[in-house]
Design an enzyme around this catalytic site. Structure first.
Site, mmCIF file in Angstrom:
data_model
loop_
_atom_site.group_PDB
_atom_site.id
_atom_site.type_symbol
_atom_site.label_atom_id
_atom_site.label_comp_id
_atom_site.label_asym_id
_atom_site.label_seq_id
_atom_site.Cartn_x
_atom_site.Cartn_y
_atom_site.Cartn_z
ATOM 1 N N GLU A 244 0.806 -1.334 0.110
ATOM 2 C CA GLU A 244 -0.018 -0.068 -0.077
ATOM 3 C C GLU A 244 1.038 1.465 -0.035
ATOM 4 O OE1 GLU A 244 -3.567 -0.173 0.223
ATOM 5 O OE2 GLU A 244 -3.794 -2.178 0.623
HETATM 6 C C1 FAD Z 1 3.133 -9.877 0.011
HETATM 7 C C2 FAD Z 1 3.082 -8.771 -1.134
HETATM 8 C C3 FAD Z 1 1.703 -8.399 -1.268
HETATM 9 C C4 FAD Z 1 1.595 -7.493 -2.372
HETATM 10 N N1 FAD Z 1 0.396 -7.374 -2.767
HETATM 11 C C5 FAD Z 1 -0.043 -6.693 -3.901
HETATM 12 C C6 FAD Z 1 -1.171 -6.492 -4.746
HETATM 13 O O1 FAD Z 1 -2.160 -7.162 -4.359
HETATM 14 N N2 FAD Z 1 -1.283 -5.602 -5.826
HETATM 15 C C7 FAD Z 1 -0.284 -4.895 -6.355
HETATM 16 O O2 FAD Z 1 -0.118 -4.333 -7.426
HETATM 17 N N3 FAD Z 1 1.065 -4.639 -5.705
HETATM 18 C C8 FAD Z 1 0.997 -5.804 -4.710
HETATM 19 N N4 FAD Z 1 2.291 -5.631 -3.789
HETATM 20 C C9 FAD Z 1 3.464 -4.915 -4.163
HETATM 21 C C10 FAD Z 1 3.742 -3.817 -3.284
HETATM 22 O O3 FAD Z 1 2.614 -2.909 -3.394
HETATM 23 C C11 FAD Z 1 5.160 -3.347 -3.591
HETATM 24 O O4 FAD Z 1 6.055 -4.273 -3.368
HETATM 25 C C12 FAD Z 1 5.406 -1.859 -3.209
HETATM 26 O O5 FAD Z 1 4.646 -0.890 -3.703
HETATM 27 C C13 FAD Z 1 6.861 -1.534 -3.326
HETATM 28 O O6 FAD Z 1 7.412 -1.766 -4.496
HETATM 29 P P1 FAD Z 1 8.574 -2.496 -4.896
HETATM 30 O O7 FAD Z 1 8.444 -4.034 -4.116
HETATM 31 O O8 FAD Z 1 8.882 -2.502 -6.400
HETATM 32 O O9 FAD Z 1 9.915 -1.782 -4.287
HETATM 33 P P2 FAD Z 1 10.796 -0.602 -4.762
HETATM 34 O O10 FAD Z 1 9.772 0.583 -5.239
HETATM 35 O O11 FAD Z 1 11.719 -1.027 -5.737
HETATM 36 O O12 FAD Z 1 11.096 0.066 -3.571
HETATM 37 C C14 FAD Z 1 12.311 -0.498 -2.808
HETATM 38 C C15 FAD Z 1 12.843 0.477 -1.906
HETATM 39 O O13 FAD Z 1 13.318 1.824 -2.326
HETATM 40 C C16 FAD Z 1 12.354 2.825 -1.852
HETATM 41 N N5 FAD Z 1 12.000 3.931 -2.859
HETATM 42 C C17 FAD Z 1 11.493 3.600 -4.059
HETATM 43 N N6 FAD Z 1 11.157 4.689 -4.896
HETATM 44 C C18 FAD Z 1 11.780 5.565 -3.836
HETATM 45 C C19 FAD Z 1 11.633 7.040 -4.091
HETATM 46 N N7 FAD Z 1 11.024 7.758 -4.915
HETATM 47 N N8 FAD Z 1 12.271 7.900 -3.069
HETATM 48 C C20 FAD Z 1 12.680 7.198 -1.960
HETATM 49 N N9 FAD Z 1 12.546 5.916 -1.746
HETATM 50 C C21 FAD Z 1 12.082 5.307 -2.587
HETATM 51 C C22 FAD Z 1 11.207 2.224 -1.014
HETATM 52 O O14 FAD Z 1 10.786 2.989 -0.165
HETATM 53 C C23 FAD Z 1 11.804 0.706 -0.709
HETATM 54 O O15 FAD Z 1 12.461 1.007 0.359
HETATM 55 C C24 FAD Z 1 2.276 -6.645 -2.723
HETATM 56 C C25 FAD Z 1 3.743 -6.899 -2.071
HETATM 57 C C26 FAD Z 1 4.104 -7.805 -1.600
HETATM 58 C C27 FAD Z 1 5.184 -8.091 -0.833
#
Ligand code: FAD
Length: 605
Positions: A413
């Site tokens: 979220e």
């Molecule tokens: C168990 C689980 C269930 C999920 N369920 C859903 C679902 O039902 N539907 C769906 O669509 N998604 C879902 N997700 C996805 C989830 O919303 C994303 O994992 C989350 O939004 C983070 O994206 P990412 O994993 O690509 O991390 P990234 O975006 O790669 O982030 C990695 C790190 O970098 C930081 N970061 C990234 N961008 C910035 C920035 N601009 N400035 C500062 N810091 C930054 C983040 O805070 C984080 O610490 C789920 C994830 C998990 C693990």
């Protein structure tokens, strides 16, 4: 700054920073209606009967159990609380929706994730943006648990940067359907869903578009699923990759308009965020209760460990965070409910617009709560393990799974980093639009700092006289630090992330601390101070802790972006605005709280 005290006026989102409310105008869990209390009891009864005894099966990746219990939850009406009655829901208000999210989440994160993904991001986009035909066709099935929904936004290269997805939607030559091709990942409920809210890009549009995609494993229409992900926690929540290979979606299944998908995604997440905060509350209550039961029985050095100061400190802090998070969550929930009602009364909005704008108004508070309560639950479960000692590390007690389950709340979220920055970014936008006037009070603070401090002495014998002054001062501190930073960097402030994070930490602490003081004050007026001395102690302890966080965040900011006289002036302001005249005895406060929990042998507030 002269913070205005409003009388029964509904504050706009973010205005808590520059206005004050009377404690009587704060909605608290003590104000739940009879209907809400009944709903709470029936959800609790369901969780205690159906979920908690089967906890071990949830840890063994029993996905079928999650699906089976989701269906039962549907039969009991819990999946349709937020859905209007004409689509076979219960049509209850926002507070009731929060209440169900809260109490359904106490036993395992696996179920609360499945529940949240289905009722929130899986269903709400259709309720809020669907056409009448779309709503009639899909919502009754989702509200009753005949069908389950999922939300497919994240892709391998598009996580936090959600609008950068590569999934494509191509219109057919006859203009009758879109053909969707792409890859989604981390999709909750993928393993048993019948419907997906899928985000894809049409041609080279700037923004993605949202589609309702039906899924039938017998007739997959180009959709294939990855294996279940092996996760740290929420082990029986189905999470898979989903692949679309020319999946045909009728044009009438586009949700809202072309290019509106990013807006839909963000609004669905706003609602999801505050509900996620609620979904982290009962997990804390249960961890506290299980820990105290254990600590009252576990004897070391001929003494139940619950009697040791080191353990009592933990109980006091755990209970305080839980109670404060609950207070702020229901405060914002009621504001949202009232704002929706107000918009409906004004007659300008459709039902859908009223709901959407009502939540959007409090997007700052939604982000604040998502961050704060997800971090509280992490701390709470961590201390739960510590109280259980070696047994806490064992799969035979419920602490380790609670700790593993809690971890995801800081990631999905919108990560907590993104939400921290969003809260400040949105506040700046509201200030620019004139919805929250931070500039006038910020310059009043600057003048005040160069003037002679007021010698006026409040009557400190009045409950919270000192704490209320401190809250006002903390707001001034926020305005001083963020106002100066904003003047210095203008819109470039967004690139100074460490300053944004510090500002957000101050903002979060202010919202929670003020909410807690108001709830305890309201309780004391109703019940008398002696009867609610534990709640008073929690509000005071929380404020004391908040000041520590705020002092550090304020200092880090000031010394990083100012120098010379300006820095000296602001450090003086920091000292003035975080000052206590009468320091509370925090060990005594903790003991008051811990005594009560130990006696009651459960979380009891
Ligand atoms: C168990 C689980 C269930 C999920 N369920 C859903 C679902 O039902 N539907 C769906 O669509 N998604 C879902 N997700 C996805 C989830 O919303 C994303 O994992 C989350 O939004 C983070 O994206 P990412 O994993 O690509 O991390 P990234 O975006 O790669 O982030 C990695 C790190 O970098 C930081 N970061 C990234 N961008 C910035 C920035 N601009 N400035 C500062 N810091 C930054 C983040 O805070 C984080 O610490 C789920 C994830 C998990 C693990």
């Amino acid at each position: 700054m002269s913070a205005e005290t409003t009388n029964n006026e509904l504050l706009r989102g973010g205005q808590f920073l520059v206005k004050e409310i009377n404690c009587e105008d704060l909605f608290t869990p003590e104000d739940f209606s009879e209907e809400q209390k009944m709903m709470k009891d029936s959800v609790k009864e369901f969780v205690d009967r159906e979920i908690w005894p089967k906890k071990a099966r949830f840890e063994q990746k029993d996905y079928a159990l999650t699906e089976e219990l989701m269906r039962k939850a549907g039969e009991l009406g819990f999946l349709g609380v937020a859905v209007p009655e004409e689509y076979e829901g219960l049509g209850m208000g926002f507070v009731s929706t929060m209440l169900v999210c809260d109490y359904i989440s106490g036993a395992t994160g696996s179920f609360s994730t499945a529940f949240g993904a289905h009722t929130g991001i899986g269903t709400m986009p259709i309720t809020l943006y669907g056409t009448e035909e779309q709503k009639k066709k899909y919502i009754p099935k989702l509200a009753t648990g005949e069908w389950f929904g999922s939300y497919c936004l994240t892709e391998p290269s598009a996580g936090s940067d959600a609008n950068s997805g590569k999934t494509k939607a191509v219109l057919s030559d006859d203009g009758k359907y879109y053909s969707i091709t792409g890859q989604k990942m981390w999709i909750s409920n993928a393993g048993f869903c019948n419907l997906m809210i899928v985000f894809a890009r049409i041609e080279d549009d700037k923004n993605i578009t949202s589609f309702i995609v039906e899924y039938d494993s017998e007739n997959p229409n180009g959709i294939t699923m990855g294996e279940e992900e092996h996760k740290l926690g929420i082990r029986s929540s189905s999470t898979r990759q989903v692949f679309y290979n020319e999946t045909k979606v009728p044009v009438e299944n586009m949700l809202s308009e072309r290019g509106n998908g990013f807006k839909i995604a963000m609004n669905a997440l706003n609602i999801g965020r505050i509900k996620l905060a609620a979904g982290c509350l009962d997990a804390q209550r249960r961890v506290i209760t299980e820990s105290i039961k254990y600590a009252n029985e576990r004897v070391q050095f001929n003494t139940p460990i619950a009697k040791f100061g080191a353990i009592r400190l933990k109980f006091a802090e755990m209970a305080t965070k839980c109670w404060v998070g609950e207070t702020a969550s229901y405060r914002a929930a009621k504001n949202i409910e009232d704002r929706i009602a107000l918009r409906k009364e004004n007659g300008k909005d459709t039902e859908q617009e009223a709901e959407l704008k009502g939540v959007e108004e409090y997007a700052i508070e939604c982000s604040i709560l998502k961050v704060a309560v997800s971090e509280h639950t992490q701390d709470c479960t961590d201390e739960g393990i510590q109280i259980f000692g070696g047994m806490g590390f064992s799969e035979d007690t419920p602490m380790e799974s609670a700790w593993r389950d809690a971890r995801i709340a800081r990631i999905y979220e919108g990560t907590n980093e993104i939400n921290r920055m969003l809260s400040i970014g949105m506040l700046i936008k509201k200030a620019m639009k004139g919805h929250v006037d931070v500039l006038t009070p910020a310059s009043a603070v600057a003048k005040e700092l160069t003037g002679i401090p007021s010698l006026e002495k409040p009557d400190y014998s009045v409950l919270f006289a000192e704490e209320k002054i401190i809250i006002k001062n903390l707001k001034k501190l926020f305005l001083m630090v963020s106002g100066t930073a904003l003047q210095k960097y203008g819109e470039e402030i967004e690139h100074h992330q460490q300053l944004m994070l510090a500002a957000s930490d101050i903002l979060i602490q202010i919202y929670l601390a003020e909410s807690a003081i108001l709830r305890a004050e309201k309780l004391a007026k109703k019940e008398g101070e002696e009867k609610v001395k534990e709640q008073i102690a929690m509000a005071k302890l929380n404020l004391f802790n908040a000041i520590d966080v705020i002092e550090t965040a304020g200092k880090h900011s000031i010394i990083s972006f100012t120098e010379g006289d300006e820095q000296r002036m602001m450090l003086m302001g920091l000292k003035r605005y975080t000052k206590y005249v009468n320091m509370p005895n925090i060990i005594e406060l903790r003991n008051i709280i811990a005594n009560k929990i130990t006696e009651e042998n459960k979380y009891c507030f």
